[in-house]
Each structure stands twice: as structure tokens, then as C-alpha cells.
Scaffold this motif. Structure first.
Motif, PDB file in Angstrom:
ATOM      1  N   VAL A   5       0.840  -1.202   0.000  1.00  0.00           N
ATOM      2  CA  VAL A   5       0.000   0.000   0.000  1.00  0.00           C
ATOM      3  C   VAL A   5       0.874   1.250   0.000  1.00  0.00           C
ATOM      4  CG1 VAL A   5      -1.670   1.338   1.333  1.00  0.00           C
ATOM      5  CG2 VAL A   5      -1.947  -1.141   1.102  1.00  0.00           C
ATOM      6  N   ALA A   6       1.954   1.239   0.788  1.00  0.00           N
ATOM      7  CA  ALA A   6       2.857   2.385   0.844  1.00  0.00           C
ATOM      8  C   ALA A   6       3.518   2.626  -0.509  1.00  0.00           C
ATOM      9  CB  ALA A   6       3.914   2.162   1.922  1.00  0.00           C
ATOM     10  N   GLU A   7       3.920   1.551  -1.168  1.00  0.00           N
ATOM     11  CA  GLU A   7       4.552   1.695  -2.490  1.00  0.00           C
ATOM     12  C   GLU A   7       3.573   2.255  -3.510  1.00  0.00           C
ATOM     13  OE1 GLU A   7       6.067  -2.172  -3.331  1.00  0.00           O
ATOM     14  OE2 GLU A   7       7.882  -1.905  -2.110  1.00  0.00           O
ATOM     15  N   GLN A   8       2.316   1.815  -3.450  1.00  0.00           N
ATOM     16  CA  GLN A   8       1.306   2.328  -4.363  1.00  0.00           C
ATOM     17  C   GLN A   8       1.031   3.800  -4.099  1.00  0.00           C
ATOM     18  OE1 GLN A   8      -0.157   0.929  -7.089  1.00  0.00           O
ATOM     19  NE2 GLN A   8      -0.925   3.017  -7.357  1.00  0.00           N
ATOM     20  N   ALA A   9       0.979   4.187  -2.819  1.00  0.00           N
ATOM     21  CA  ALA A   9       0.752   5.592  -2.470  1.00  0.00           C
ATOM     22  C   ALA A   9       1.901   6.461  -2.969  1.00  0.00           C
ATOM     23  CB  ALA A   9       0.598   5.733  -0.957  1.00  0.00           C
ATOM     24  N   LEU A  10       3.132   5.950  -2.838  1.00  0.00           N
ATOM     25  CA  LEU A  10       4.288   6.700  -3.318  1.00  0.00           C
ATOM     26  C   LEU A  10       4.256   6.839  -4.832  1.00  0.00           C
ATOM     27  CD1 LEU A  10       7.021   8.070  -2.988  1.00  0.00           C
ATOM     28  CD2 LEU A  10       8.077   5.794  -2.958  1.00  0.00           C
ATOM     29  N   ALA A  11       3.955   5.750  -5.544  1.00  0.00           N
ATOM     30  CA  ALA A  11       3.896   5.805  -7.004  1.00  0.00           C
ATOM     31  C   ALA A  11       2.847   6.810  -7.470  1.00  0.00           C
ATOM     32  CB  ALA A  11       3.587   4.419  -7.564  1.00  0.00           C
ATOM     33  N   SER A  12       1.705   6.841  -6.812  1.00  0.00           N
ATOM     34  CA  SER A  12       0.651   7.787  -7.170  1.00  0.00           C
ATOM     35  C   SER A  12       1.100   9.220  -6.895  1.00  0.00           C
ATOM     36  CB  SER A  12      -0.622   7.484  -6.383  1.00  0.00           C
ATOM     37  OG  SER A  12      -1.126   6.203  -6.711  1.00  0.00           O
ATOM     38  N   ALA A  13       1.791   9.420  -5.764  1.00  0.00           N
ATOM     39  CA  ALA A  13       2.266  10.760  -5.420  1.00  0.00           C
ATOM     40  C   ALA A  13       3.288  11.251  -6.433  1.00  0.00           C
ATOM     41  CB  ALA A  13       2.860  10.760  -4.013  1.00  0.00           C
ATOM     42  N   LEU A  14       4.228  10.394  -6.818  1.00  0.00           N
ATOM     43  CA  LEU A  14       5.234  10.794  -7.801  1.00  0.00           C
ATOM     44  C   LEU A  14       4.587  11.133  -9.138  1.00  0.00           C
ATOM     45  CD1 LEU A  14       8.069   8.203  -7.071  1.00  0.00           C
ATOM     46  CD2 LEU A  14       8.072  10.650  -6.520  1.00  0.00           C
ATOM     47  N   SER A  15       3.592  10.366  -9.528  1.00  0.00           N
ATOM     48  CA  SER A  15       2.890  10.637 -10.785  1.00  0.00           C
ATOM     49  C   SER A  15       2.199  11.994 -10.730  1.00  0.00           C
ATOM     50  CB  SER A  15       1.873   9.523 -11.049  1.00  0.00           C
ATOM     51  OG  SER A  15       1.157   9.777 -12.232  1.00  0.00           O
ATOM     52  N   ARG A  16       1.550  12.292  -9.601  1.00  0.00           N
ATOM     53  CA  ARG A  16       0.868  13.587  -9.457  1.00  0.00           C
ATOM     54  C   ARG A  16       1.868  14.737  -9.446  1.00  0.00           C
ATOM     55  NH1 ARG A  16      -2.169  10.583  -5.661  1.00  0.00           N
ATOM     56  NH2 ARG A  16      -0.949  11.480  -3.948  1.00  0.00           N
ATOM     57  N   ARG A  17       3.010  14.565  -8.774  1.00  0.00           N
ATOM     58  CA  ARG A  17       4.012  15.633  -8.724  1.00  0.00           C
ATOM     59  C   ARG A  17       4.547  15.949 -10.117  1.00  0.00           C
ATOM     60  NH1 ARG A  17       7.632  13.193  -3.708  1.00  0.00           N
ATOM     61  NH2 ARG A  17       5.883  12.941  -2.222  1.00  0.00           N
ATOM     62  N   ARG A  18       4.851  14.909 -10.874  1.00  0.00           N
ATOM     63  CA  ARG A  18       5.386  15.126 -12.220  1.00  0.00           C
ATOM     64  C   ARG A  18       4.328  15.745 -13.131  1.00  0.00           C
ATOM     65  NH1 ARG A  18       8.936   9.602 -13.467  1.00  0.00           N
ATOM     66  NH2 ARG A  18      10.221   9.682 -11.580  1.00  0.00           N
ATOM     67  N   ALA A  19       3.094  15.288 -13.010  1.00  0.00           N
ATOM     68  CA  ALA A  19       2.024  15.855 -13.830  1.00  0.00           C
ATOM     69  C   ALA A  19       1.817  17.329 -13.506  1.00  0.00           C
ATOM     70  CB  ALA A  19       0.730  15.074 -13.614  1.00  0.00           C
ATOM     71  N   ALA A  20       1.858  17.668 -12.216  1.00  0.00           N
ATOM     72  CA  ALA A  20       1.669  19.060 -11.807  1.00  0.00           C
ATOM     73  C   ALA A  20       2.804  19.931 -12.326  1.00  0.00           C
ATOM     74  CB  ALA A  20       1.585  19.148 -10.285  1.00  0.00           C
ATOM     75  N   ALA A  21       4.045  19.405 -12.274  1.00  0.00           N
ATOM     76  CA  ALA A  21       5.193  20.177 -12.755  1.00  0.00           C
ATOM     77  C   ALA A  21       5.104  20.405 -14.261  1.00  0.00           C
ATOM     78  CB  ALA A  21       6.492  19.460 -12.401  1.00  0.00           C
ATOM     79  N   SER A  22       4.826  19.356 -15.028  1.00  0.00           N
ATOM     80  CA  SER A  22       4.771  19.502 -16.486  1.00  0.00           C
ATOM     81  C   SER A  22       3.648  20.439 -16.903  1.00  0.00           C
ATOM     82  CB  SER A  22       4.603  18.128 -17.142  1.00  0.00           C
ATOM     83  OG  SER A  22       3.421  17.494 -16.700  1.00  0.00           O
ATOM     84  N   GLU A  23       2.513  20.383 -16.193  1.00  0.00           N
ATOM     85  CA  GLU A  23       1.398  21.271 -16.526  1.00  0.00           C
ATOM     86  C   GLU A  23       1.741  22.723 -16.198  1.00  0.00           C
ATOM     87  OE1 GLU A  23      -3.354  21.950 -15.470  1.00  0.00           O
ATOM     88  OE2 GLU A  23      -2.242  20.295 -14.561  1.00  0.00           O
ATOM     89  N   ALA A  24       2.367  22.940 -15.043  1.00  0.00           N
ATOM     90  CA  ALA A  24       2.699  24.305 -14.632  1.00  0.00           C
ATOM     91  C   ALA A  24       3.805  24.903 -15.493  1.00  0.00           C
ATOM     92  CB  ALA A  24       3.100  24.322 -13.159  1.00  0.00           C
ATOM     93  N   TRP A  25       4.755  24.073 -15.920  1.00  0.00           N
ATOM     94  CA  TRP A  25       5.822  24.578 -16.782  1.00  0.00           C
ATOM     95  C   TRP A  25       5.284  24.977 -18.158  1.00  0.00           C
ATOM     96  CZ3 TRP A  25       9.489  19.953 -15.370  1.00  0.00           C
ATOM     97  CH2 TRP A  25      10.162  20.253 -14.175  1.00  0.00           C
ATOM     98  N   ASP A  26       4.337  24.210 -18.673  1.00  0.00           N
ATOM     99  CA  ASP A  26       3.690  24.521 -19.956  1.00  0.00           C
ATOM    100  C   ASP A  26       4.727  24.731 -21.057  1.00  0.00           C
ATOM    101  OD1 ASP A  26       1.594  24.954 -21.695  1.00  0.00           O
ATOM    102  OD2 ASP A  26       1.470  27.109 -21.251  1.00  0.00           O
ATOM    103  N   LEU A  27       5.615  23.752 -21.220  1.00  0.00           N
ATOM    104  CA  LEU A  27       6.695  23.865 -22.194  1.00  0.00           C
ATOM    105  C   LEU A  27       6.202  23.445 -23.576  1.00  0.00           C
ATOM    106  CD1 LEU A  27       9.615  22.327 -20.093  1.00  0.00           C
ATOM    107  CD2 LEU A  27       9.035  24.750 -20.406  1.00  0.00           C
ATOM    108  N   ASP A  28       6.896  23.946 -24.590  1.00  0.00           N
ATOM    109  CA  ASP A  28       6.578  23.618 -25.981  1.00  0.00           C
ATOM    110  C   ASP A  28       7.670  22.751 -26.585  1.00  0.00           C
ATOM    111  OD1 ASP A  28       5.578  23.517 -28.531  1.00  0.00           O
ATOM    112  OD2 ASP A  28       6.273  25.533 -29.065  1.00  0.00           O
ATOM    113  N   HIS A  29       8.857  23.351 -26.752  1.00  0.00           N
ATOM    114  CA  HIS A  29       9.954  22.647 -27.411  1.00  0.00           C
ATOM    115  C   HIS A  29      11.149  22.448 -26.475  1.00  0.00           C
ATOM    116  CE1 HIS A  29      11.688  21.077 -31.073  1.00  0.00           C
ATOM    117  NE2 HIS A  29      12.751  21.870 -30.976  1.00  0.00           N
TER     118      HIS A  29
END
Length: 362
Positions: A5-29
Motif C-alpha cells: 500500500v505504501a509503495e502504491q501511495a508513493l507511485a501515485s504521489a510521484l505521478s501527481r508531482r510530475r504531472a503538476a510540474a509539467s502542466e505548470a511549466w507549460d513547455l513547448d519545445h
């Protein structure tokens, strides 16, 4: 919580952190590289190195404490982890828990990073985390990326809060045991050893920072390293210490009378500091400015010192003229989380705080 359960929670957290960063950066090229850092050799000690700690930005996005790793982001392809392969020699000498030879299935060898970069030549590259040898970074892009990521990191997710809570619990256990350790004749070093042992007995896996145990005139030094000096009755004993769990820190500072009771003068000064703490804590609300938190504490200290006759005048005027910095020469505090100094820095385009303020840590 089970390990699965802890590993699944960590994997979900890392996925959310990366998604939030990529969305906020809003990079093109543009592309982004986040470096873990390398081991640092102890000068003159041959193959000995300091304990490795991954850069906070890398650890936040990967939860890996392994040197030489690089997390890469291409907005058209997503995230790619490049890791230094685990060797048989490492497994023999270091017995890495739960780690197998080579690289995990969801990562690539760091030896493939050069080809990944060659395929993206000519594109602006922002570099976060530790510097990566041989990579040309765009300084303006890098600063923009870091400002955005720092803002995201200031809001803690459930995994982070759970680790911070465990660090706080270990630290609390140490401080609950601390009064019984204080005795005239004991040395600062002896007390340090016992306090740190309590941290580790209650779940800490690292110290958040070098423990400060300072008695008598030593307590006037902010970051004093414990010595063989013996405590004496009538002195004050300063302790500033904290434990760490999976990279997340706790930080507590307290002052104790060696004799078990404050003198009248010590008690009066101690109460001033307690009132400053109450005032600062009451100011810590969503939307509050950090400078206002410091100002609340400084004015409480000023009022107390005026009442004691150590200062004369109105606290607000004394603050603006810098009189308070004689007694309160540092900022009121700093953010704690992933490390004992976490996601700090001045918000971009923020005006200086004004007259009377010291350099404010955050």
C-alpha cells in the motif's frame, strides 16, 4: 500501512508531482534535466565519501537516493529516468536493500543520456537539481522552471506529511527524554549522544542537521557544535536538533535551565521569547506574508525588552531603526519539509521587506 500500500501511495504521489510540474511549466519545445548529484570525496581519505544525499528537486520527483541519476523531461514524450547501473561490487560492499544488479525496468542506464540529448540538439535545456557534467543549460529557463517547481513543492502531499509526522514523532521522543539528561557536570557531547540515540530509537533514519547543544556562553552562538565542556548550575542550555525520515525533517529549538529552574531574570527573558512565539504562530495563516510573521515576533520582543528596561521607546519605531536586531539578529524561522531548509527563497518580483528587517530565511 502495508509495504504494498505504501509503495502504491508513493507511485501515485510521484505521478501527481510530475504531472503538476509539467502542466505548470507549460513547455513547448524545451527540455528539462534534473540531476541527483554525485558522491563527494572526503579530501585526503582515499575512497571515503560523505554520505550521499540526492538533490531535493531530484528526490521530490523520483524518491531515489542514488548518485548520478538524471530525470529528463521532453514535453512531447514525457519523463525518462536515467540511473547509474547497480554493480555486483556495490552489492557485495554495500548490500543495497531491495536493489538488484543493473537498472530498474522503468528506467534507462545513465550511459544512454548522451544519445537522448544528441537526438534533441538545438533545443533549450533547463537544468534543475545538481549540475550535470557536459550539459549546456539555459539560465533564464532554469530559473523559471525552479521558481515554478519551488512553488509546487511548498504544498505537501499525503506521502510527505506522513514522513514529516514520523520525523516529528522521533524528534518529540528525544525532547521528552531530554530534561532527564540535563545535569551539572555532564558534557555537551554526552547529552548530544543520548539525544540522538533517542531519535534513532524512535524511527529516525538520519539527522536533519548537525545537533546543537550549547551551555553557558556557548549558547550565544547560533550553530555551536557540542564540546567536552561541562554544564554548570545557573547556566542556560540551548538545544537545536531534529530527526529525519526518508529525507523529510523536523527541527526543534529549546532552552533549559541547568539547575532545573530559571532565575528571575532568565524567566523574564524566557517569557518574552514565548510571547514572540505565540504572536508569530498566530500570524501564520493562509495568505499571510512571511515578513508579517517576523514583524509580529519582533514587536513582541520589543515590547518585552521595553518593559524590562533594556530598550526605551515605541517598539515599532525601535524596529524600524534596527534596535531589535541587537537582540533578534536573525529571521523568525524557515520552512521545513524535504530537508531542514525546504522550498524557500524570495517570491519573484517581490519588493524588499523594508527597514528593520534582517535577512529573512524561508
Amino acid at each position: 500501512m502495508t509495504r504494498a500500500v505504501a509503495e502504491q501511495a508513493l507511485a501515485s504521489a510521484l505521478s501527481r508531482r510530475r504531472a503538476a510540474a509539467s502542466e505548470a511549466w507549460d513547455l513547448d519545445h524545451e527540455i528539462v534535466l534534473v540531476g541527483a548529484g554525485d558522491r563527494v570525496a572526503i579530501p585526503g581519505r582515499y575512497d571515503r565519501t560523505y554520505p550521499f544525499r540526492a538533490h531535493s528537486e531530484y528526490l521530490y520527483l523520483t524518491d531515489r537516493e542514488r548518485p548520478n541519476g538524471v530525470l529528463a523531461f521532453d514535453p512531447s514524450e514525457g519523463w525518462t529516468e536515467f540511473l547509474s547501473p547497480v554493480t555486483r561490487e556495490e552489492l557485495l560492499w554495500e548490500a543495497l536493500d531491495g536493489v538488484r544488479e543493473g537498472v530498474p525496468e522503468d528506467a534507462r542506464s545513465v550511459l544512454e543520456l548522451e544519445a537522448w540529448l544528441d537526438a534533441r540538439q538545438g533545443r533549450r535545456c533547463g537544468c534543475l537539481g545538481a549540475p550535470i557534467e557536459g550539459v549546456e543549460c539555459d539560465p533564464l529557463l532554469t530559473q523559471d522552471l525552479r521558481d515554478v517547481l519551488t512553488a509546487l513543492r511548498r504544498v505537501k502531499d499525503e506521502v510527505e506529511l506522513e514522513r514529516m509526522t514520523r520525523a516529528e514523532q522521533a524528534t518529540r521522543a528525544g525532547f521528552l527524554a531530554f530534561p532527564a539528561l540535563i545535569d551539572a557536570g555532564r558534557t555537551e557531547r554526552e547529552i548530544q549522544i543520548e539525544l540522538e540515540a533517542e531519535f534513532f530509537r524512535h524511527g529516525a533514519d538520519f539527522l536533519a542537521f548537525d545537533t546543537i547543544i550549547a551551555a553557558g556562553d556557548h549558547s550565544a552562538i547560533f550553530h555551536f557544535a557540542p564540546t567536552s565542556r561541562r554544564l554548570a548550575r545557573g547556566e542556560l542550555l540551548l538545544v537545536d536538533a531534529g530527526s529525519e525520515v526518508r529525507g523529510y525533517a523536523s527541527d526543534v529549538t529549546r532552552t533549559y535551565p541547568v539547575s532545573g529552574a530559571f532565575t528571575a531574570e532568565q524567566a523574564a527573558l524566557y517569557e518574552i521569547v514565548r510571547e514572540a512565539l505565540r504572536a508569530a504562530t498566530a500570524t501564520c495563516r493562509p495568505g499571510a506574508e512571511w515578513r508579517d510573521v517576523h514583524l509580529a515576533a519582533a514587536l513582541a520582543i520589543g515590547e518585552g525588552l521595553v518593559d524590562l528596561g533594556l530598550l526605551r521607546g515605541e517598539p515599532a519605531s525601535l524596529f524600524e531603526r534596527g534596535a531589535m536586531t541587537l537582540f533578534f539578529p536573525h529571521g523568525v524561522g524557515h520552512m521545513v519539509g524535504l530537508g531542514v531548509r525546504d522550498a524557500g527563497g524570495v517570491v519573484p518580483d517581490r519588493a524588499p521587506p523594508g527597514n528593520g528587517f534582517p535577512r529573512l530565511a524561508s
